[in-house]
Design a protein around this motif. Sequence first.
Motif, PDB file in Angstrom:
ATOM      1  N   ALA A  35       9.924   8.368  -1.350  1.00 12.85           N
ATOM      2  CA  ALA A  35       8.727   7.655  -0.904  1.00 12.85           C
ATOM      3  C   ALA A  35       8.186   6.725  -1.987  1.00 12.85           C
ATOM      4  N   ASP A  36       8.420   7.063  -3.250  1.00 10.95           N
ATOM      5  CA  ASP A  36       7.936   6.242  -4.360  1.00 10.95           C
ATOM      6  C   ASP A  36       8.837   5.044  -4.671  1.00 10.95           C
ATOM      7  N   LEU A  37       9.996   4.972  -4.040  1.00 12.36           N
ATOM      8  CA  LEU A  37      10.916   3.860  -4.279  1.00 12.36           C
ATOM      9  C   LEU A  37      10.379   2.572  -3.652  1.00 12.36           C
ATOM     10  N   PRO A  38      10.825   1.429  -4.160  1.00 13.67           N
ATOM     11  CA  PRO A  38      10.502   0.171  -3.492  1.00 13.67           C
ATOM     12  C   PRO A  38      11.066   0.192  -2.064  1.00 13.67           C
ATOM     13  N   PRO A  39      10.447  -0.544  -1.150  1.00 13.90           N
ATOM     14  CA  PRO A  39      10.875  -0.497   0.254  1.00 13.90           C
ATOM     15  C   PRO A  39      12.374  -0.731   0.470  1.00 13.90           C
ATOM     16  N   ALA A  40      12.970  -1.664  -0.208  1.00 17.11           N
ATOM     17  CA  ALA A  40      14.399  -1.953  -0.010  1.00 17.11           C
ATOM     18  C   ALA A  40      15.251  -0.758  -0.423  1.00 17.11           C
ATOM     19  N   ASP A  41      14.890  -0.116  -1.522  1.00 14.43           N
ATOM     20  CA  ASP A  41      15.628   1.064  -1.969  1.00 14.43           C
ATOM     21  C   ASP A  41      15.417   2.228  -1.006  1.00 14.43           C
ATOM     22  N   GLU A 101      14.768   2.057   2.189  1.00 11.72           N
ATOM     23  CA  GLU A 101      15.557   1.772   3.388  1.00 11.72           C
ATOM     24  C   GLU A 101      17.032   2.047   3.146  1.00 11.72           C
ATOM     25  N   GLY A 102      17.524   1.721   1.950  1.00 11.14           N
ATOM     26  CA  GLY A 102      18.920   1.985   1.621  1.00 11.14           C
ATOM     27  C   GLY A 102      19.230   3.469   1.615  1.00 11.14           C
ATOM     28  N   VAL A 103      18.329   4.264   1.059  1.00 10.81           N
ATOM     29  CA  VAL A 103      18.511   5.722   1.035  1.00 10.81           C
ATOM     30  C   VAL A 103      18.482   6.268   2.458  1.00 10.81           C
ATOM     31  N   GLU A 104      17.531   5.805   3.264  1.00  9.94           N
ATOM     32  CA  GLU A 104      17.424   6.280   4.647  1.00  9.94           C
ATOM     33  C   GLU A 104      18.671   5.922   5.457  1.00  9.94           C
ATOM     34  N   LEU A 105      19.222   4.726   5.248  1.00 16.81           N
ATOM     35  CA  LEU A 105      20.438   4.315   5.945  1.00 16.81           C
ATOM     36  C   LEU A 105      21.626   5.182   5.522  1.00 16.81           C
TER      37      LEU A 105
END
Length: 59
Positions: A16-22, A24-28
Amino acid sequence: MTEEKATLLLIKGTIADLPPADREGVELAAAKLREVIAAHNDHGLMAFALVGAELQMEG
């Protein structure tokens, strides 16, 4: 709280603390891993455990 739940919450908080792009990458990547595990049932789960253990050894 169990140790497993505490670990899950810690990981989710880190993500949750990651930048949005990161994030989203983790979630994908997590979604793709879940698909592979689901597609291969017990074999997928064992393969996931194997790769996780190998990564810990490299760690």
